[in-house]
Write an enzyme that holds these catalytic residues in place. Structure first.
Site, PDB file in Angstrom:
ATOM      1  N   ALA A  21      44.702 -10.883 -63.434  1.00  0.00           N
ATOM      2  CA  ALA A  21      44.518  -9.446 -63.682  1.00  0.00           C
ATOM      3  C   ALA A  21      44.289  -9.135 -65.152  1.00  0.00           C
ATOM      4  CB  ALA A  21      45.743  -8.688 -63.174  1.00  0.00           C
ATOM      5  N   ASN A  22      44.388 -10.142 -66.013  1.00  0.00           N
ATOM      6  CA  ASN A  22      44.300  -9.877 -67.450  1.00  0.00           C
ATOM      7  C   ASN A  22      42.884  -9.888 -67.991  1.00  0.00           C
ATOM      8  OD1 ASN A  22      44.725 -12.792 -66.818  1.00  0.00           O
ATOM      9  ND2 ASN A  22      44.148 -13.004 -68.959  1.00  0.00           N
ATOM     10  N   ILE A  25      36.928  -9.290 -64.032  1.00  0.00           N
ATOM     11  CA  ILE A  25      36.920  -8.542 -62.765  1.00  0.00           C
ATOM     12  C   ILE A  25      38.348  -8.171 -62.338  1.00  0.00           C
ATOM     13  CG2 ILE A  25      36.400  -8.835 -60.300  1.00  0.00           C
ATOM     14  CD1 ILE A  25      33.936 -10.582 -61.478  1.00  0.00           C
ATOM     15  N   GLY A  26      39.294  -9.061 -62.582  1.00  0.00           N
ATOM     16  CA  GLY A  26      40.691  -8.761 -62.239  1.00  0.00           C
ATOM     17  C   GLY A  26      41.218  -7.589 -63.039  1.00  0.00           C
ATOM     18  N   TYR A 175      32.902 -26.425 -58.559  1.00  0.00           N
ATOM     19  CA  TYR A 175      33.046 -24.963 -58.470  1.00  0.00           C
ATOM     20  C   TYR A 175      32.525 -24.477 -57.122  1.00  0.00           C
ATOM     21  CZ  TYR A 175      32.552 -19.979 -59.629  1.00  0.00           C
ATOM     22  OH  TYR A 175      32.637 -18.595 -59.632  1.00  0.00           O
TER      23      TYR A 175
HETATM   24  N1  LIG Z   1      31.707 -13.137 -63.479  1.00  0.00           N
HETATM   25  C1  LIG Z   1      30.854 -13.519 -62.537  1.00  0.00           C
HETATM   26  O1  LIG Z   1      29.625 -13.385 -62.660  1.00  0.00           O
HETATM   27  C2  LIG Z   1      31.376 -14.128 -61.268  1.00  0.00           C
HETATM   28  C3  LIG Z   1      30.445 -14.557 -60.322  1.00  0.00           C
HETATM   29  C4  LIG Z   1      30.901 -15.104 -59.136  1.00  0.00           C
HETATM   30  C5  LIG Z   1      32.258 -15.217 -58.897  1.00  0.00           C
HETATM   31  N2  LIG Z   1      33.154 -14.807 -59.835  1.00  0.00           N
HETATM   32  C6  LIG Z   1      34.584 -14.947 -59.524  1.00  0.00           C
HETATM   33  O2  LIG Z   1      35.297 -13.818 -59.974  1.00  0.00           O
HETATM   34  C7  LIG Z   1      36.659 -14.171 -60.224  1.00  0.00           C
HETATM   35  C8  LIG Z   1      37.099 -13.563 -61.540  1.00  0.00           C
HETATM   36  O3  LIG Z   1      36.364 -14.162 -62.597  1.00  0.00           O
HETATM   37  P1  LIG Z   1      35.886 -13.354 -63.896  1.00  0.00           P
HETATM   38  O4  LIG Z   1      34.422 -13.336 -63.880  1.00  0.00           O
HETATM   39  O5  LIG Z   1      36.632 -12.099 -64.031  1.00  0.00           O
HETATM   40  O6  LIG Z   1      36.303 -14.410 -65.040  1.00  0.00           O
HETATM   41  P2  LIG Z   1      37.360 -14.363 -66.210  1.00  0.00           P
HETATM   42  O7  LIG Z   1      37.163 -13.168 -67.079  1.00  0.00           O
HETATM   43  O8  LIG Z   1      37.251 -15.702 -66.846  1.00  0.00           O
HETATM   44  O9  LIG Z   1      38.752 -14.211 -65.466  1.00  0.00           O
HETATM   45  C9  LIG Z   1      39.315 -15.281 -64.755  1.00  0.00           C
HETATM   46  C10 LIG Z   1      40.787 -15.002 -64.563  1.00  0.00           C
HETATM   47  O10 LIG Z   1      41.361 -16.096 -63.865  1.00  0.00           O
HETATM   48  C11 LIG Z   1      42.548 -16.469 -64.547  1.00  0.00           C
HETATM   49  N3  LIG Z   1      42.931 -17.863 -64.352  1.00  0.00           N
HETATM   50  C12 LIG Z   1      42.234 -18.981 -64.631  1.00  0.00           C
HETATM   51  N4  LIG Z   1      42.988 -20.063 -64.372  1.00  0.00           N
HETATM   52  C13 LIG Z   1      44.192 -19.615 -63.938  1.00  0.00           C
HETATM   53  C14 LIG Z   1      45.399 -20.229 -63.546  1.00  0.00           C
HETATM   54  N5  LIG Z   1      45.581 -21.554 -63.593  1.00  0.00           N
HETATM   55  N6  LIG Z   1      46.423 -19.441 -63.135  1.00  0.00           N
HETATM   56  C15 LIG Z   1      46.305 -18.110 -63.124  1.00  0.00           C
HETATM   57  N7  LIG Z   1      45.195 -17.456 -63.515  1.00  0.00           N
HETATM   58  C16 LIG Z   1      44.160 -18.207 -63.920  1.00  0.00           C
HETATM   59  C17 LIG Z   1      42.218 -16.213 -66.016  1.00  0.00           C
HETATM   60  O11 LIG Z   1      43.401 -16.206 -66.788  1.00  0.00           O
HETATM   61  P3  LIG Z   1      43.350 -16.595 -68.367  1.00  0.00           P
HETATM   62  O12 LIG Z   1      42.677 -15.435 -69.051  1.00  0.00           O
HETATM   63  O13 LIG Z   1      44.774 -16.779 -68.742  1.00  0.00           O
HETATM   64  O14 LIG Z   1      42.545 -17.836 -68.490  1.00  0.00           O
HETATM   65  C18 LIG Z   1      41.551 -14.870 -65.890  1.00  0.00           C
HETATM   66  O15 LIG Z   1      42.505 -13.859 -65.766  1.00  0.00           O
HETATM   67  C19 LIG Z   1      36.700 -15.696 -60.177  1.00  0.00           C
HETATM   68  O16 LIG Z   1      37.256 -16.101 -58.948  1.00  0.00           O
HETATM   69  C20 LIG Z   1      35.242 -16.111 -60.235  1.00  0.00           C
HETATM   70  O17 LIG Z   1      34.990 -17.334 -59.580  1.00  0.00           O
HETATM   71  C21 LIG Z   1      32.745 -14.264 -61.018  1.00  0.00           C
END
Ligand SMILES: NC(=O)c1ccc[n+]([C@@H]2O[C@H](COP(=O)([O-])OP(=O)(O)OC[C@H]3O[C@@H](n4cnc5c(N)ncnc54)[C@H](OP(=O)(O)O)[C@@H]3O)[C@@H](O)[C@H]2O)c1
Length: 315
Positions: A21-22, A25-26, A175
């Site tokens: 959530a930090n 998208i979260g 992935y």
């Molecule tokens: N952005 C895109 O274009 C896209 C496309 C397809 C799918 N997604 C999916 O969307 C979701 C959110 O990704 P995002 O794009 O928002 O990326 P992001 O900004 O990198 O956020 C990822 C989140 O996951 C957390 N995380 C990673 N490893 C973890 C662990 N071991 N335990 C707990 N939390 C952990 C990160 O925490 P830290 O900050 O502490 O690392 C961060 O809060 C993911 O499932 C990703 O696969 C995103």
């Protein structure tokens, strides 16, 4: 005009758990859930980053009801401790959002390849441990589990002979495998909810292409500045905002017409941007035998069993 954040219904009296959530998208999901009155339990691995995120949300939503809880999805012990701290509480919505993408091969505390371990197995364990808390008396609005996958699940296969990439490893393949596992899990959970007549539903979503930290995770510490600059450029030109990327999640988590067992993603350009709509996922994601086998392996690896019946083969 498609579904937007202004369509999120009133959520006062409900509680949502959001992993990761930090950031990205979260974080945007948390902001909109809180804006509409939900209590949001922010399940994060890094306390200081999570506290920064709460300040960010409260800058927009001063009365946001947020609670930070430590949960590292790369540690079954941390997941169990988190679930234990929630004992006795009801959770209306669980959002399995955290993820990491295309990183060099590493292992979680429990010896799982990190992408499979965090993106899939961690959420499999978390959902199973929170199952008892996922309850609501409102028959017209069941409890929900929303699992965030990716369009890249389409290139994924589940390599049961080498789930952890010990034989050979490619960051993108790992992935894609983990994201296919997300969809297979979401569909199988929905079948088990139905078989158990549970007042709960399971939905899969993908955010399209959103500008977040995700694209930089795989090159952290090893990317040349050119790689980083190219990713920044691609994000600036092609990606939608993280706010827009959160829409499919918010739709699945809150819209009264969202359906269990569905897959929602952005309906615009190449499903990379736009308003959420119901979409088809890959043929492989609908394979029930793969889903059943993945469930069994995930249960064995994590030691988590669900108090839900196996669906009959024909359902
Ligand atoms: N952005 C895109 O274009 C896209 C496309 C397809 C799918 N997604 C999916 O969307 C979701 C959110 O990704 P995002 O794009 O928002 O990326 P992001 O900004 O990198 O956020 C990822 C989140 O996951 C957390 N995380 C990673 N490893 C973890 C662990 N071991 N335990 C707990 N939390 C952990 C990160 O925490 P830290 O900050 O502490 O690392 C961060 O809060 C993911 O499932 C990703 O696969 C995103």
């Amino acid at each position: 005009m498609g579904w937007t954040v202004t369509d999120v219904p009133d959520l006062h009296g409900t509680t949502a758990v959001v992993t990761g959530a930090n950031s990205g998208i979260g974080l945007e999901t948390t902001r909109e859930l809180a804006r509409n009155g939900a209590t949001v339990i922010m399940a994060c691995r890094d306390a200081s980053s999570a506290e920064r995120a709460t300040r960010n949300v409260r800058g927009d939503v001063p009365d946001a009801d947020l609670r930070v809880e430590s949960c590292d999805l790369a540690s079954l012990e941390s997941i169990r401790e988190f679930a234990t701290r929630l004992e006795g509480e009801s959770v209306d919505v669980l959002i399995n959002n955290a993820g990491t993408m295309a990183i060099p091969r590493r292992e979680t505390e429990d010896g799982f390849e990190t992408q499979f371990g965090v993106n899939h197995l961690g959420h499999f364990a978390l959902t199973g441990l929170l199952l008892e808390r996922l309850r609501t008396d409102d028959e017209s609005n069941p409890a929900r589990v929303v699992t965030v996958s990716s369009g890249l699940h389409e290139r994924g296969t589940i390599d049961f002979d080498d789930l952890h990439g010990e034989g050979s490893y490619d960051g993108w393949d790992a992935y894609a495998q983990s994201k296919l596992a997300n969809v297979l899990f979401a569909y199988e959970l929905e079948r088990r909810f139905r078989a158990g007549d549970a007042n709960a539903m399971s939905v899969a979503v993908h955010p399209g292409y959103a500008d977040t930290k995700l694209q930089f995770r795989g090159i952290e510490g090893r990317g040349t500045w050119i790689r980083t600059a190219l990713r920044r450029f691609a994000n600036a030109v092609f990606a939608q905002s993280a706010e827009a990327g959160a829409l499919p999640t918010l739709y699945a988590a809150t819209a009264l017409d969202a359906e269990g067992g569905a897959y929602y993603g952005p309906g615009g350009l190449a499903t990379m941007r736009g308003s959420p709509e119901r979409q088809a996922s890959s043929d492989r994601s609908y394979d029930r035998e793969t889903a059943r086998r993945l469930w069994a392996v995930s249960s064995e690896l994590t030691g988590i069993t669900y108090d839900l019946p196996e669906p009959a083969v024909s359902t």
